[in-house]
Write a protein that holds these residues in place. Sequence first.
Motif, PDB file in Angstrom:
ATOM      1  N   VAL A 246      19.391  -5.481  49.698  1.00  0.00           N
ATOM      2  CA  VAL A 246      18.229  -5.894  48.909  1.00  0.00           C
ATOM      3  C   VAL A 246      16.942  -5.599  49.675  1.00  0.00           C
ATOM      4  O   VAL A 246      15.943  -5.172  49.104  1.00  0.00           O
ATOM      5  CB  VAL A 246      18.322  -7.393  48.565  1.00  0.00           C
ATOM      6  N   ARG A 247      16.961  -5.801  50.983  1.00  0.00           N
ATOM      7  CA  ARG A 247      15.765  -5.585  51.798  1.00  0.00           C
ATOM      8  C   ARG A 247      15.330  -4.120  51.768  1.00  0.00           C
ATOM      9  O   ARG A 247      14.140  -3.814  51.697  1.00  0.00           O
ATOM     10  CB  ARG A 247      16.027  -6.023  53.251  1.00  0.00           C
ATOM     11  N   ILE A 248      16.294  -3.210  51.798  1.00  0.00           N
ATOM     12  CA  ILE A 248      15.958  -1.781  51.728  1.00  0.00           C
ATOM     13  C   ILE A 248      15.285  -1.472  50.396  1.00  0.00           C
ATOM     14  O   ILE A 248      14.322  -0.710  50.327  1.00  0.00           O
ATOM     15  CB  ILE A 248      17.228  -0.921  51.905  1.00  0.00           C
ATOM     16  N   SER A 249      15.769  -2.084  49.321  1.00  0.00           N
ATOM     17  CA  SER A 249      15.200  -1.843  47.989  1.00  0.00           C
ATOM     18  C   SER A 249      13.822  -2.463  47.835  1.00  0.00           C
ATOM     19  O   SER A 249      12.957  -1.911  47.136  1.00  0.00           O
ATOM     20  CB  SER A 249      16.138  -2.413  46.920  1.00  0.00           C
ATOM     21  N   GLU A 250      13.598  -3.609  48.470  1.00  0.00           N
ATOM     22  CA  GLU A 250      12.323  -4.312  48.316  1.00  0.00           C
ATOM     23  C   GLU A 250      11.193  -3.665  49.105  1.00  0.00           C
ATOM     24  O   GLU A 250      10.029  -3.691  48.670  1.00  0.00           O
ATOM     25  CB  GLU A 250      12.474  -5.761  48.806  1.00  0.00           C
ATOM     26  N   ALA A 251      11.495  -3.093  50.258  1.00  0.00           N
ATOM     27  CA  ALA A 251      10.459  -2.645  51.189  1.00  0.00           C
ATOM     28  C   ALA A 251       9.419  -1.701  50.572  1.00  0.00           C
ATOM     29  O   ALA A 251       8.209  -1.889  50.793  1.00  0.00           O
ATOM     30  CB  ALA A 251      11.116  -2.007  52.410  1.00  0.00           C
ATOM     31  N   PRO A 252       9.814  -0.667  49.777  1.00  0.00           N
ATOM     32  CA  PRO A 252       8.792   0.246  49.247  1.00  0.00           C
ATOM     33  C   PRO A 252       7.744  -0.428  48.375  1.00  0.00           C
ATOM     34  O   PRO A 252       6.595   0.021  48.313  1.00  0.00           O
ATOM     35  CB  PRO A 252       9.617   1.261  48.433  1.00  0.00           C
ATOM     36  N   SER A 253       8.112  -1.514  47.674  1.00  0.00           N
ATOM     37  CA  SER A 253       7.137  -2.187  46.813  1.00  0.00           C
ATOM     38  C   SER A 253       6.018  -2.833  47.626  1.00  0.00           C
ATOM     39  O   SER A 253       4.971  -3.188  47.082  1.00  0.00           O
ATOM     40  CB  SER A 253       7.836  -3.227  45.930  1.00  0.00           C
ATOM     41  N   TYR A 254       6.240  -3.004  48.923  1.00  0.00           N
ATOM     42  CA  TYR A 254       5.210  -3.535  49.816  1.00  0.00           C
ATOM     43  C   TYR A 254       4.565  -2.427  50.647  1.00  0.00           C
ATOM     44  O   TYR A 254       3.826  -2.706  51.591  1.00  0.00           O
ATOM     45  CB  TYR A 254       5.825  -4.588  50.747  1.00  0.00           C
ATOM     46  N   GLY A 255       4.852  -1.164  50.301  1.00  0.00           N
ATOM     47  CA  GLY A 255       4.290  -0.049  51.041  1.00  0.00           C
ATOM     48  C   GLY A 255       4.792   0.018  52.462  1.00  0.00           C
ATOM     49  O   GLY A 255       4.063   0.427  53.372  1.00  0.00           O
ATOM     50  N   GLN A 256       6.063  -0.360  52.667  1.00  0.00           N
ATOM     51  CA  GLN A 256       6.632  -0.389  54.008  1.00  0.00           C
ATOM     52  C   GLN A 256       8.032   0.204  54.012  1.00  0.00           C
ATOM     53  O   GLN A 256       8.692   0.294  52.987  1.00  0.00           O
ATOM     54  CB  GLN A 256       6.714  -1.833  54.526  1.00  0.00           C
ATOM     55  N   THR A 257       8.469   0.595  55.208  1.00  0.00           N
ATOM     56  CA  THR A 257       9.883   0.898  55.414  1.00  0.00           C
ATOM     57  C   THR A 257      10.591  -0.414  55.718  1.00  0.00           C
ATOM     58  O   THR A 257       9.951  -1.418  56.045  1.00  0.00           O
ATOM     59  CB  THR A 257      10.072   1.863  56.593  1.00  0.00           C
ATOM     60  N   VAL A 258      11.902  -0.413  55.638  1.00  0.00           N
ATOM     61  CA  VAL A 258      12.645  -1.635  55.936  1.00  0.00           C
ATOM     62  C   VAL A 258      12.507  -2.009  57.409  1.00  0.00           C
ATOM     63  O   VAL A 258      12.660  -3.173  57.794  1.00  0.00           O
ATOM     64  CB  VAL A 258      14.134  -1.473  55.537  1.00  0.00           C
ATOM     65  N   LEU A 259      12.147  -1.038  58.252  1.00  0.00           N
ATOM     66  CA  LEU A 259      11.996  -1.309  59.685  1.00  0.00           C
ATOM     67  C   LEU A 259      10.833  -2.243  59.971  1.00  0.00           C
ATOM     68  O   LEU A 259      10.878  -3.036  60.921  1.00  0.00           O
ATOM     69  CB  LEU A 259      11.778   0.000  60.460  1.00  0.00           C
ATOM     70  N   THR A 260       9.781  -2.166  59.166  1.00  0.00           N
ATOM     71  CA  THR A 260       8.641  -3.073  59.362  1.00  0.00           C
ATOM     72  C   THR A 260       8.699  -4.256  58.409  1.00  0.00           C
ATOM     73  O   THR A 260       8.185  -5.325  58.717  1.00  0.00           O
ATOM     74  CB  THR A 260       7.309  -2.321  59.156  1.00  0.00           C
ATOM     75  N   TYR A 261       9.355  -4.072  57.256  1.00  0.00           N
ATOM     76  CA  TYR A 261       9.438  -5.148  56.265  1.00  0.00           C
ATOM     77  C   TYR A 261      10.358  -6.264  56.739  1.00  0.00           C
ATOM     78  O   TYR A 261      10.027  -7.449  56.629  1.00  0.00           O
ATOM     79  CB  TYR A 261       9.914  -4.563  54.935  1.00  0.00           C
ATOM     80  N   ASP A 262      11.509  -5.911  57.252  1.00  0.00           N
ATOM     81  CA  ASP A 262      12.457  -6.911  57.767  1.00  0.00           C
ATOM     82  C   ASP A 262      13.249  -6.276  58.913  1.00  0.00           C
ATOM     83  O   ASP A 262      14.371  -5.784  58.722  1.00  0.00           O
ATOM     84  CB  ASP A 262      13.403  -7.371  56.651  1.00  0.00           C
ATOM     85  N   PRO A 263      12.682  -6.269  60.126  1.00  0.00           N
ATOM     86  CA  PRO A 263      13.288  -5.554  61.252  1.00  0.00           C
ATOM     87  C   PRO A 263      14.681  -6.034  61.629  1.00  0.00           C
ATOM     88  O   PRO A 263      15.458  -5.279  62.204  1.00  0.00           O
ATOM     89  CB  PRO A 263      12.301  -5.807  62.401  1.00  0.00           C
ATOM     90  N   GLY A 264      15.015  -7.281  61.305  1.00  0.00           N
ATOM     91  CA  GLY A 264      16.316  -7.811  61.692  1.00  0.00           C
ATOM     92  C   GLY A 264      17.380  -7.690  60.625  1.00  0.00           C
ATOM     93  O   GLY A 264      18.512  -8.143  60.825  1.00  0.00           O
TER      94      GLY A 264
END
Length: 317
Positions: A246-264
Motif C-alpha cells: 500500500v505504501r508503494i501505491s500511496e507515495a506518488p500521490s504525495y509527490g514522493q518515492t516510497v523511500l522518502t514517504y515511508d523509509p521503513g
Amino acid sequence: MDDTPIARAAQAAVQAIGRAGEGLPRPASTRVMVVANQKGGVGKTTTTVNMAASLAMHGLRVLVVDLDPQGNASTALGIDHHADVPSIYDVLVEGKPMADVVQPVRDVEGLFCVPATIDLAGAEIELVSMVARESRLQRAIAAYEQPLDYILIDCPPSLGLLTVNALVAGQEVLIPIQCEYYALEGLGQLLRNVELVRAHLNPTLHVSTILLTMYDARTRLAAQVAEEVRTHFQHEVLSTAIPRSVRISEAPSYGQTVLTYDPGSTGALSYLEAARELAQRAVGPTGSLVGQQRDGSGTTAVRGTEPRWHGTTEGQQ
C-alpha cells in the motif's frame, strides 16, 4: 521478546536503512538502463523512480528520463511537468540540450529528472519525418556532460518510436514483471524488439535485469509465477522481489518515492536491497538474451513467453 515478527521486521529495517548510507561501487562508466515492458500496470514507473532513489541514497548520481507522456515518473519525483515546463519533448523534437531541462529532485540528493509533459504525446508523429529519428535521445545523452553513475529511462507501455529511442540510447534493459496471471504475456514481442534494435541500431543492448514486482507471499499464484520467471531467466532475475505494498501505491500521490514517504516500509526496504543487488551485479559481457534460441531459419525464437503453470490459485487476492 526479541524473536517476534515485529521485532524481526524492525531489525531488518534498521539494517537495511543503515546499509543505505554505506555507499555502493560506482560503475566504470555511466550505466544507461531502459525500464520497459509493453504490458501496462507491471510497475515500470514505480520501479524506475524507486530504484533511482535507492541508488541515489546509496551515494550514486542518478538521472531519471521520463519518456512516458503521462509524466507519472515526474509526478512521483515531485517534479512540475505542466505544459510550459522545458521537458524531454524539447530535447527530442526541438533539439534543446538536455542540460537545459534537467531538474534536481528536492528530497533526494544526487537524484535528477528530465520531466515529460503532455506535448510528448504528439512526439511519436513528429519524429517520423525527422533525420536520425531513432537516435535523438542517444545523441542528447552523449552530449550531456555532467557526471552520472546511472541513467534510468522510463518508457511508455508501447513499442513505438519513443521506446525505440530509449532502446537505442541504452546499454541494458530492466524488465519489471508482476507476479500475477499472464505475467509473461507480451514479453516475447519486447524481446524480439530488443533483438531487432541490437541487430540493426545498438549492438551493445541486452536484457541485464528482471525484477519481480507485486509479489504477494500469501498466494500460491505469486510463488508459481516467480518460479516460472526464474526458470526462463535464471541469470537476469534479481533475488529480491518487490512485495505488493500500500505504501508503494500511496507515495506518488504525495509527490514522493516510497523511500522518502515511508523509509521503513517493506516496499522501501525491498527497493533498497534490489538497488544494492543491481549495483553489485556484473554486467554480462556478451549481451545475449537468456530465454532465446535460434531456429533453423536463422531467426530468433523466443522461449518462455507464455505462462505454463496449472496449479491451484487458491488464496489469490
